[in-house]
Scaffold this active site. Structure first.
Site, short mmCIF file in Angstrom:
data_model
loop_
_atom_site.label_atom_id
_atom_site.label_comp_id
_atom_site.label_asym_id
_atom_site.label_seq_id
_atom_site.Cartn_x
_atom_site.Cartn_y
_atom_site.Cartn_z
CG ASP A 205 -15.25 -16.45 52.42
OD1 ASP A 205 -14.81 -15.50 51.75
OD2 ASP A 205 -14.76 -17.59 52.37
CG MET A 286 -5.89 -20.01 48.35
SD MET A 286 -4.78 -18.70 47.79
CE MET A 286 -4.90 -18.91 46.02
NE ARG A 287 -15.47 -20.00 49.30
CZ ARG A 287 -15.32 -20.54 50.50
NH1 ARG A 287 -15.02 -19.77 51.53
NH2 ARG A 287 -15.44 -21.83 50.69
CB ALA A 288 -10.55 -13.46 47.62
#
Length: 671
Positions: A205, A286-288
């Site tokens: 990720d 929320m990193r995406a």
């Protein structure tokens, strides 16, 4: 190492030109976008061996603009805003500076932790009272590129170090109460071959973008690849000079995009599209969304646009989302182009004007009861043939293939004793990480120093050494190193009975689900896995020992059943595999998981041969997973476990929850 220079027959070569690499447009674009905006978070390059992954990454460094650094600073501080906590600081506002090329720092898979984060000189700290810190690779990569080839093979403790540095933008070294911290902001680029195993989800990720590369199947393109490579090896300087102008033009475009980047606008409509896309693909966290937004802005700058468009979001989603869709380690990364287009369309604001009566053409669509277009069954329609049936291998021995159910959290099985194998998370082992349990013998000069033992070794000699003033006079012979106990990864060899007695649909599904769950556990504990199957009249090595549990899961899913039960042949094949693997990888201790109901029906002396074969495995930690079900049980698997000196585990007790429930039930009865 920094900027490894390729060699050919001992002669240093110029790096292969970036624009000379044939094909791989997605990889080229991902690397360029990460160069334009390091905040994107780097690139993970997945692909088969021999696809020029490393060649293109190393060529990227020559395209990056140079960086201004403070003179004499080993940590590449920016003269405009130097790190206030820099170990070489503090730096004056008018400190002299110079410009140098951006660095590509390579992190070897087998690097020691001190080489990565840096090291403290304990001898000077004790004798002189000073902190002598030698920076590592993370310091060298600050404001540049950190490249890890075969990143999926990186040891867990180095993965944790990278995660901390990538998340915090700083690297910290703690040694016996002495702490040093410095800035470590870098673009992380990794390459890997999925056949050799997947990455831990936490590290996966952290990569902003991911690209799948494969060798071209176009003969003309393959010819061009070979032609250019041979020309490069014949005359590296001349070949590089031939692409110098195109590389320079690309570098100028990257620099222009970097200047434009701060002024690119990301309107609310674009943010809504990004949110719709990420929500439709059900990505975690929320990193995406953040990475997709940053990538879309970088792509707009690369295209020379002052505002993000739908096309920028489309490109960003294709690069930022595939590796974030994996729900478990056995899922292949990727996204559906149709789903992406639908999500982008759904996020578009509704057109102004009267509502349409229906789909284009005025007729009812499938959702209104209209006909389904030709081209195959709709999504969710039942297949024409049951997946549980497969063609028989021959007329007399029909085969069945049954899929596995959803994996569960399995019990933890460990190898007996204490080993000295590869770092992992399964069995006890003496490692260079973990808790300190003692002191190494004076002859051992490896690992982390043991402060108290070092002081004890040096203290009796202080008067003879003429010590005066504060501190100790410590010599290299006084250094003592800690003995640490941690966890190791093991070789988990599955030996699975695939005979007709296991072929009942419900039983084989339960067996495959249990083995799949143990494979998931092996993935999390960084084990090596292998698969032996036996059915009919013999046994075969279905999967040689590998760290790719994905390959084992795929072989297990397609495992057919049928025929007699050659238990002896299965045990003999398992013993052979373990014997060979002990020569190849002697430090990795084995754990044998024998999946069977205990029957032996192949040959008149099948039972006697099985008992004899079991005698070859008594020194191996073995788990017998008993697959016998029903009210009338023969108990053959339990008897076999006795011959092997193994732990007997009924199939229903493989789940961790089952064991906990049994303990609670027994405790309740006792109360």
């Amino acid at each position: 190492m920094i900027g490894r220079t390729p060699t050919h027959e001992g002669v240093l070569l110029k790096p292969y030109p970036f624009t000379a690499v044939v094909g791989m447009p997605d990889l080229r674009l991902a690397l360029v976008l990460s160069s334009i905006s390091p905040a994107v978070g780097g690139v993970l390059v997945r692909g088969e061996k021999g696809t020029a992954k490393s060649t293109m990454v190393r060529a990227l460094a020559g395209l990056l603009p140079g960086v201004d650094v403070v003179d004499g600073c080993r940590f590449s501080c920016d003269p405009v805003s130097p790190d206030p906590a820099c170990p070489d600081g503090p730096h004056a506002a008018d400190a002299p500076a110079h410009r140098r090329p951006a660095r590509l720092v390579e992190l070897p898979v087998g690097a020691a932790e001190d080489r990565v984060v840096g090291s403290l000189n304990l001898e000077k700290a004790l004798s002189e009272g000073v902190t002598d810190y030698q920076p590592g690779l993370l310091a060298a990569a600050h404001r540049g590129l950190l490249y890890v080839d075969e990143v999926n093979l990186l040891h867990d403790h180095l993965v944790d170090t990278l995660l901390d540095a990538a998340a915090m933008g700083r690297a910290t070294v703690e040694r016996e109460g002495v702490s040093v911290s410095h800035a470590a902001r870098f673009v992380l680029i990794g390459t890997m071959n999925p056949e050799e195993g997947e990455l831990r989800p936490q590290l996966l990720d952290r990569f902003g973008l991911t690209v799948e590369v494969a060798s071209s199947r176009d003969p003309e393109q393959r010819v061009e690849v070979v032609r250019r490579r041979l020309a490069y090896e014949a005359d590296p300087d001349g070949f590089a000079d031939g692409y110098a102008s195109s590389d320079a033009a690309l570098a100028a475009e990257i620099e222009a995009a970097q200047r434009l980047l701060p002024s690119v606008k990301l309107p609310d409509e674009a943010l809504r599209q990004i949110a719709e896309v990420c929500a439709s693909f059900e990505v975690d966290g929320m990193r995406a969304d953040i990475v997709t937004a940053r990538t879309a802005v970088a792509h707009a700058a690369w295209a020379g646009r002052a505002e993000v468009t739908t096309e920028d979001i489309r490109v960003a989603a294709r690069l930022a989302l595939p590796h974030r869709r994996r729900r478990n380690p056995f899922d292949a990364p990727g996204i559906s182009e149709e789903q992406l287009e639908q999500a982008l369309e759904d996020a578009q604001p509704p057109p102004e004007g009267p509502d349409d009566d229906g789909p284009s053409g005025g007729g009812p669509g499938p959702e209104d009861g209209g006909p389904i277009p030709d081209g195959g069954p709709s999504e969710g329609a039942p297949p024409s043939e049951s997946p549980d049936q497969a063609p028989s291998g021959n007329g007399s021995s029909p085969q069945k293939t049954v899929g596995a159910g959803d994996a569960f959290r399995a019990r933890v099985f460990r190898v007996k004793g204490t080993g000295e194998g590869e770092r992992g998370r399964r069995s006890r082992a003496i490692t260079d990480t973990g808790r300190t349990i003692g002191v190494q013998p004076p002859s051992v000069r490896d690992g982390r120093p043991h402060l108290v033992a070092t002081i004890r070794a040096a203290a009796p000699h202080q008067q003879a050494r003429g010590r005066s003033g504060a501190g100790l006079e410590v010599r290299s012979a006084d250094l003592r190193f800690a003995l640490r106990e941690g966890r190791e990864g093991n070789l988990v060899l599955f030996c699975v009975d695939a005979s007709g007695s296991m072929g009942a649909r419900a039983r084989m599904r339960e067996v495959k689900t249990a083995v799949l769950s143990l494979l998931l556990d092996a993935y999390q504990r960084r084990d090596k896995v292998g698969l032996v199957t036996f059915r009919g009249t013999g046994a075969e090595l279905a999967l040689p020992p590998t760290i790719s549990v994905e390959a084992a899961a795929a072989r297990l899913e397609g495992l057919p059943t049928g025929g007699r039960t050659p238990l002896a042949e299965g045990l003999l094949e398992a013993a052979r595999v373990l014997r060979v693997e002990a020569i190849r990888d002697p430090r990795r201790r084995p754990l044998l998981v024998l999946v069977t109901d205990g029957r032996a029906t192949s040959g008149s002396d099948a039972v006697a041969r099985a008992k004899a074969a079991a005698g070859l495995l008594t020194d191996v930690t073995t788990i017998v997973m008993d697959c016998e079900t029903g009210r009338m049980r023969l108990g053959l698997a339990a008897e076999l476990a006795g011959h092997l000196g193994a732990e007997h585990v009924p199939l229903s007790d493989v789940a961790a929850e089952s064991l906990a429930s049994a303990v609670r039930e027994r405790t309740g009865r006792a109360a």
